[in-house]
Design a protein around this motif. Structure first.
Motif, PDB file in Angstrom:
ATOM      1  N   SER A 221       0.829  -1.211   0.000  1.00 47.59           N
ATOM      2  CA  SER A 221       0.000   0.000   0.000  1.00 47.59           C
ATOM      3  C   SER A 221       0.858   1.253   0.000  1.00 47.59           C
ATOM      4  O   SER A 221       0.510   2.257  -0.626  1.00 47.59           O
ATOM      5  N   GLU A 222       2.002   1.217   0.691  1.00 45.62           N
ATOM      6  CA  GLU A 222       2.870   2.391   0.763  1.00 45.62           C
ATOM      7  C   GLU A 222       3.619   2.620  -0.546  1.00 45.62           C
ATOM      8  O   GLU A 222       3.724   3.752  -1.014  1.00 45.62           O
ATOM      9  N   LEU A 223       4.134   1.555  -1.134  1.00 45.06           N
ATOM     10  CA  LEU A 223       4.935   1.703  -2.350  1.00 45.06           C
ATOM     11  C   LEU A 223       4.085   1.752  -3.613  1.00 45.06           C
ATOM     12  O   LEU A 223       4.398   2.501  -4.539  1.00 45.06           O
ATOM     13  N   PHE A 224       3.019   0.955  -3.666  1.00 44.49           N
ATOM     14  CA  PHE A 224       2.239   0.846  -4.905  1.00 44.49           C
ATOM     15  C   PHE A 224       0.898   1.556  -4.842  1.00 44.49           C
ATOM     16  O   PHE A 224       0.232   1.723  -5.874  1.00 44.49           O
ATOM     17  N   GLY A 225       0.466   1.983  -3.648  1.00 44.62           N
ATOM     18  CA  GLY A 225      -0.808   2.680  -3.524  1.00 44.62           C
ATOM     19  C   GLY A 225      -1.975   1.719  -3.401  1.00 44.62           C
ATOM     20  O   GLY A 225      -1.816   0.502  -3.425  1.00 44.62           O
ATOM     21  N   TYR A 226      -3.183   2.293  -3.276  1.00 43.28           N
ATOM     22  CA  TYR A 226      -4.370   1.454  -3.150  1.00 43.28           C
ATOM     23  C   TYR A 226      -5.599   2.190  -3.674  1.00 43.28           C
ATOM     24  O   TYR A 226      -5.623   3.426  -3.783  1.00 43.28           O
ATOM     25  N   ALA A 227      -6.621   1.391  -4.019  1.00 45.90           N
ATOM     26  CA  ALA A 227      -7.890   1.932  -4.484  1.00 45.90           C
ATOM     27  C   ALA A 227      -8.850   2.041  -3.303  1.00 45.90           C
ATOM     28  O   ALA A 227      -8.712   1.331  -2.303  1.00 45.90           O
ATOM     29  N   LYS A 228      -9.791   2.925  -3.433  1.00 47.26           N
ATOM     30  CA  LYS A 228     -10.813   3.078  -2.400  1.00 47.26           C
ATOM     31  C   LYS A 228     -11.508   1.742  -2.170  1.00 47.26           C
ATOM     32  O   LYS A 228     -11.905   1.064  -3.108  1.00 47.26           O
ATOM     33  N   GLY A 229     -11.612   1.340  -0.892  1.00 44.69           N
ATOM     34  CA  GLY A 229     -12.275   0.090  -0.566  1.00 44.69           C
ATOM     35  C   GLY A 229     -11.381  -1.129  -0.605  1.00 44.69           C
ATOM     36  O   GLY A 229     -11.836  -2.237  -0.348  1.00 44.69           O
ATOM     37  N   ALA A 230     -10.080  -0.946  -0.896  1.00 47.99           N
ATOM     38  CA  ALA A 230      -9.170  -2.087  -0.975  1.00 47.99           C
ATOM     39  C   ALA A 230      -9.029  -2.779   0.379  1.00 47.99           C
ATOM     40  O   ALA A 230      -8.798  -3.983   0.459  1.00 47.99           O
ATOM     41  N   PHE A 231      -9.168  -1.996   1.463  1.00 47.68           N
ATOM     42  CA  PHE A 231      -9.176  -2.556   2.816  1.00 47.68           C
ATOM     43  C   PHE A 231      -9.998  -1.619   3.688  1.00 47.68           C
ATOM     44  O   PHE A 231     -10.496  -0.586   3.221  1.00 47.68           O
ATOM     45  N   THR A 232     -10.169  -1.946   4.935  1.00 43.27           N
ATOM     46  CA  THR A 232     -11.116  -1.255   5.818  1.00 43.27           C
ATOM     47  C   THR A 232     -10.925   0.253   5.859  1.00 43.27           C
ATOM     48  O   THR A 232     -11.885   1.019   5.755  1.00 43.27           O
ATOM     49  N   ASP A 233      -9.692   0.707   6.009  1.00 49.76           N
ATOM     50  CA  ASP A 233      -9.442   2.147   6.155  1.00 49.76           C
ATOM     51  C   ASP A 233      -9.154   2.863   4.838  1.00 49.76           C
ATOM     52  O   ASP A 233      -8.790   4.039   4.838  1.00 49.76           O
ATOM     53  N   ALA A 234      -9.304   2.155   3.721  1.00 49.79           N
ATOM     54  CA  ALA A 234      -9.033   2.773   2.416  1.00 49.79           C
ATOM     55  C   ALA A 234     -10.266   3.572   1.975  1.00 49.79           C
ATOM     56  O   ALA A 234     -11.105   3.094   1.217  1.00 49.79           O
ATOM     57  N   LYS A 235     -10.365   4.805   2.451  1.00 51.39           N
ATOM     58  CA  LYS A 235     -11.551   5.626   2.198  1.00 51.39           C
ATOM     59  C   LYS A 235     -11.449   6.442   0.920  1.00 51.39           C
ATOM     60  O   LYS A 235     -12.408   7.094   0.512  1.00 51.39           O
ATOM     61  N   GLU A 236     -10.278   6.449   0.302  1.00 48.48           N
ATOM     62  CA  GLU A 236     -10.097   7.142  -0.972  1.00 48.48           C
ATOM     63  C   GLU A 236      -8.924   6.516  -1.715  1.00 48.48           C
ATOM     64  O   GLU A 236      -8.115   5.808  -1.135  1.00 48.48           O
ATOM     65  N   ASP A 237      -8.883   6.748  -3.034  1.00 45.04           N
ATOM     66  CA  ASP A 237      -7.743   6.279  -3.813  1.00 45.04           C
ATOM     67  C   ASP A 237      -6.482   6.999  -3.337  1.00 45.04           C
ATOM     68  O   ASP A 237      -6.519   8.200  -3.050  1.00 45.04           O
TER      69      ASP A 237
END
Length: 456
Positions: A221-237
């Protein structure tokens, strides 16, 4: 040709065909879709710049409420999406209401091609502007700690440092991957930043990532990023560090700390020059210069099977080995003076200097923490000093970390200390001048001059 991807959503196949035939002449990619229920899949698999959205989908329904619903849904995924509504003359008032809710513009059906092109061209420019602003804001947030960091120039006149500076001049202007090796505190980050400053990417981002502080769960998540909803606290891209370093340099510190599974993921990114955000299936191309560093013996780790050999081959097109401070004898006083000037200004004690006995102590100390330890020692000495000069007592150096029988006599002058250091180096290497000179951070000629001077 405008480099943007347009998504057209309408339940009328004739409109989709007409839009695609016309727009593909002007935009790099045009995607059509009959049902807005496919929006989630299309947005997760494609980098969409403009969404052309019809306001009605069910037969006999013309109130535009479906369009407003799907507009809210799209903007809930990413508020920066550029959405243009397609409506009939009777729904103009509703379209204006939609703009207040976040739509960028609207066009009337049937449209005029020139009007459609002008509207989408303007929308494309807005999208690019939004992306740049968004990227800069996220870079600023992620780099806030680094922005307060003052990078020091490489200071030194010793033979090892001059050799490294010559390599920097050759390697800096290239895009070669560089591996920096050395003990903790030898200045690996400073050398990485110097490489960046010498490169054509100097006006772009220098992204420092401490891999040693990342656990398995945070790495991707730190190096490659994440999409909204990818995990519990992922509230935005959120873009990862590789994306935020686009066009610049990414410095992966403590690479020797990575587990084999994380090494495999990093290798894939370096080989393919693409990343996948967590929760997304689409690939994103990256354009960064890679610099890595570690204090661990990677070649030994490869032999033991704890570090991938193919990853080592990828990261060390050029390898820099930084010397420990005790092997840079000529540079110790230069560095100490540099730190003294810096901290004297910081703590408003610009009248300070280092006395001769304190200099002698600095020269004979073993410096297990290298430059970082020297920096901390001088800062503490500046804070603790009461007079106009830094004394041995101000330095507070551990007696256990001095050369044998060197600091036991506080009556030795600087020249006597230097003489003793030279004699120790010659004795240590059994008269081998080349090795003794390297140990002291001197050239053979400089060591011969000291031998003659001290009549050794």
């Amino acid at each position: 040709m405008i480099g943007a991807t347009v998504l057209v959503i309408d339940d009328d196949e004739d409109i989709l065909l007409s839009a695609k035939l016309y727009l593909k002449q002007h935009f790099s990619q045009v995607i059509t879709c009959k049902s807005p229920k496919e929006i989630n899949v299309l947005l997760s698999r494609n980098e969409i710049d403009i969404i052309l959205l019809d306001m009605n989908y069910q037969k006999g329904v013309s109130d535009g409420r479906e369009g407003l619903y799907w507009l809210d849904h799209i903007l809930s995924i990413d508020n920066d999406y550029v959405v243009i509504l397609m409506t009939s003359y009777g729904n103009v008032e509703l379209a204006v209401q939609a703009i207040k809710k976040g739509a960028t513009d609207f066009i009337l059906k049937p449209w005029e091609n020139d009007k459609l092109f002008a509207t989408l061209s303007s929308a494309s420019r807005l999208r690019q502007s939004n992306k740049k602003v968004n990227k800069l804001e996220k870079i600023h947030s992620s780099l806030q700690k680094d922005l307060n960091r003052q990078f020091e120039n490489i200071i030194g006149t010793s033979k090892p440092i001059k050799h490294l500076q010559n390599i920097l001049v050759k390697v800096g202007p290239t895009d070669a991957n560089v591996l920096i090796l050395g003990e903790n505190g030898t200045g690996k980050q400073v050398f990485a930043y110097e490489l960046h400053k010498l490169s054509p990417r100097r006006n772009q981002v220098f992204m420092h990532v401490d891999l040693g502080s990342l656990n398995e769960n945070l790495f991707e998540s730190e190096l490659f990023g994440y999409a909204k909803g990818a995990f519990t606290d992922a509230k935005e891209d959120k873009p990862g560090r590789f994306e935020m370093a686009e066009g610049g340099t990414i410095f992966l510190d403590e690479i020797g700390n990575l587990s084999l599974s994380l090494q495999s993921k990093l290798l894939s990114v370096i080989q393919n020059r693409t990343i996948n955000r967590l929760g997304e299936s689409k690939e994103r191309k990256i354009n960064v210069r890679l610099i890595t560093a570690t204090n661990m013996p990677l070649n030994e780790m490869v032999a033991k099977g704890t570090f991938r050999q193919d990853l080592l081959f990828r990261i060390n097109t050029v390898e820099l080995m930084l010397p420990s401070l005790c092997n840079r004898g000529e540079d110790i006083i230069l560095l100490a003076t540099h730190f003294l000037n810096s901290f004297s200004n910081k703590y408003h004690k610009s009248f300070l200097n280092i006395n001769e006995k304190a200099k002698a102590a600095l020269l004979t100390y073993h410096w297990p923490g290298n430059i970082r330890e020297l920096q901390h020692v001088i800062e503490r000495a500046v804070i603790m000093s009461d007079g106009t000069e830094i004394t041995i007592d101000d330095l507070q150096l551990s007696p256990k970390k001095f050369g044998t029988n060197v600091i036991s006599s506080n009556n030795l002058g600087l020249e006597e200390m230097e003489k003793l250091m030279v004699q120790k180096a010659i004795d240590k290497h059994k008269g081998n001048i080349s090795r003794a000179a390297a140990d002291l951070g001197l050239t053979r000629a400089a060591l011969y001059r000291r031998i003659e001077k001290f009549e050794l």
